[in-house]
Design an enzyme around this catalytic site. Structure first.
Site, PDB file in Angstrom:
ATOM      1  N   GLY B  34       0.840  -1.198   0.000  1.00  0.00           N
ATOM      2  CA  GLY B  34       0.000   0.000   0.000  1.00  0.00           C
ATOM      3  C   GLY B  34       0.870   1.241   0.000  1.00  0.00           C
ATOM      4  O   GLY B  34       2.100   1.153   0.156  1.00  0.00           O
ATOM      5  N   LEU B  35       0.219   2.370  -0.170  1.00  0.00           N
ATOM      6  CA  LEU B  35       0.924   3.648  -0.215  1.00  0.00           C
ATOM      7  C   LEU B  35       1.650   3.933   1.105  1.00  0.00           C
ATOM      8  O   LEU B  35       1.282   3.388   2.155  1.00  0.00           O
ATOM      9  CB  LEU B  35      -0.080   4.776  -0.475  1.00  0.00           C
ATOM     10  CG  LEU B  35      -0.777   4.780  -1.838  1.00  0.00           C
ATOM     11  CD1 LEU B  35      -1.914   5.799  -1.837  1.00  0.00           C
ATOM     12  CD2 LEU B  35       0.216   5.073  -2.951  1.00  0.00           C
ATOM     13  N   SER B  36       2.622   4.804   1.033  1.00  0.00           N
ATOM     14  CA  SER B  36       3.241   5.317   2.251  1.00  0.00           C
ATOM     15  C   SER B  36       2.158   5.980   3.095  1.00  0.00           C
ATOM     16  O   SER B  36       1.343   6.746   2.579  1.00  0.00           O
ATOM     17  CB  SER B  36       4.320   6.333   1.870  1.00  0.00           C
ATOM     18  OG  SER B  36       4.933   6.862   3.020  1.00  0.00           O
ATOM     19  N   SER B  41       2.783  -0.810   8.125  1.00  0.00           N
ATOM     20  CA  SER B  41       3.703  -1.177   9.193  1.00  0.00           C
ATOM     21  C   SER B  41       2.964  -1.276  10.534  1.00  0.00           C
ATOM     22  O   SER B  41       3.206  -2.219  11.308  1.00  0.00           O
ATOM     23  CB  SER B  41       4.824  -0.138   9.263  1.00  0.00           C
ATOM     24  OG  SER B  41       5.898  -0.626  10.005  1.00  0.00           O
ATOM     25  N   SER B 108       5.992  -1.696  -2.066  1.00  0.00           N
ATOM     26  CA  SER B 108       5.991  -2.690  -3.158  1.00  0.00           C
ATOM     27  C   SER B 108       4.911  -2.345  -4.193  1.00  0.00           C
ATOM     28  O   SER B 108       3.931  -3.071  -4.336  1.00  0.00           O
ATOM     29  CB  SER B 108       5.826  -4.112  -2.604  1.00  0.00           C
ATOM     30  OG  SER B 108       4.770  -4.248  -1.689  1.00  0.00           O
TER      31      SER B 108
END
Lengths: 205, 205
Positions: B34-36, B41, B108
């Site tokens: 997924g996006l930042s 995390s 990714s």
């Protein structure tokens, strides 16, 4: 939603110390080094089996699972050999952090490369085990026919024949795996781990 | 020689199946993408904490422990991004083999890279979890100030701003981590693992 609806967890990160407490043992890197045919892989796998049967978290990194995967882009030039050992050291560090007793079985002929792997982790986490079988013994065994090919010049830069092996200067263990029965080598490694407190949980701090 | 003199072990190799039987659970790769700022995390670490508290063998691979170690030689060119994901896939495969439930938390962004990581392992071992927070939500959070830098042109090729994010075509799980509470996302992941039989030992064959 199923049975997992009532999910709770602690905010504290799951770190190496927490894993050691839960599993009842520390982690460490057992770095086996020695000539091709010196018995590194046999010894690492036998130690691994003993530790597994005791219920410990362990893993063996060797050519079988690394060279065709993580390091399949690398050849056997000096730079590639160095990068190969660098990556193995970094992966071993991740396994160490995951609480796994990690056994690496690679020729790893150069002291500088082994020292770099050691420097990635704390004092006591890196246990260098020198499988010190004589060249004549290793060449006599030659289980993969590699020495014959090296002598014939088919394999270039083969450690012990056409490329140097730098014996560890200060290994934690030096085992004459050319003369000693496998069972005895295994017992010496296990004894060492026991005396270093690897096989028991650290005291909570 | 100490207490370890009477060392015995079975010749059978310690494989993934033996580890699963001993530990009482399968291993798998949980690939969070997924996006930042999408919460990969946070979600990976929360799932990790829940599984750890249940006594399972787990580990999180993320930028913190990979980018400065195994992949510190890599930059952000297309080739280096691809190699970064390739190595993470290979390391996750090693952890899978070691019996560890492995959670990877990397942007990714490219389907092809994720597909290559998936292709390294067997069907069912790779669980792609799409953290599908909207770009606006991620940019609004911007916990590391990266979107601001990307908008200002200080960071080039930033996923979502100046570089594409290819949403997973067939993820095992799609979670709207932009709108859903973390607890709910965690519960959905745990439910999925339970229904897939990851959290229990496979039947002996």
């Amino acid at each position: 939603m199923g049975a997992a609806t009532n999910i709770v967890w602690h905010e504290a990160s799951v770190d190496r110390g927490a894993r050691a407490q839960q599993r009842g043992h520390r982690s460490a890197i057992l770095w086996f080094t020695g000539l091709s045919g010196s018995g590194k892989s046999s010894l690492a796998n036998a130690v691994n089996a003993v530790l597994f049967e005791r219920g410990l978290a362990t893993y063996v990194l060797d050519g079988d699972n690394v060279r065709h995967g993580l390091c399949k882009d690398l050849g056997f030039s000096d730079a590639d050999r160095e990068e190969n050992i660098r990556r193995i050291g970094e992966v071993a560090k991740l396994f160490l952090d995951a609480g796994v007793i990690t056994l690496t079985a690679f020729v790893s002929p150069f002291q500088a490369d082994r020292d770099r792997a050691r420097a990635l982790v704390a004092e006591g986490d890196f246990i260098e085990i020198y499988c010190a079988a004589e060249l004549e013994v290793c060449e006599g065994r030659d289980p993969k026919g590699l020495y014959a090919k090296a002598r014939a010049g088919v394999i270039k830069d083969f450690t012990g024949i056409s490329s140097p092996y730098e014996a560890p200067l200060k290994p934690e263990l030096r085992l004459n795996t050319g003369a000693m029965a496998l069972e005895q080598s295994v017992a010496l490694v296990i004894d060492y781990l026991e005396t270093q407190g690897v096989l028991t949980a650290p005291s909570p701090t």
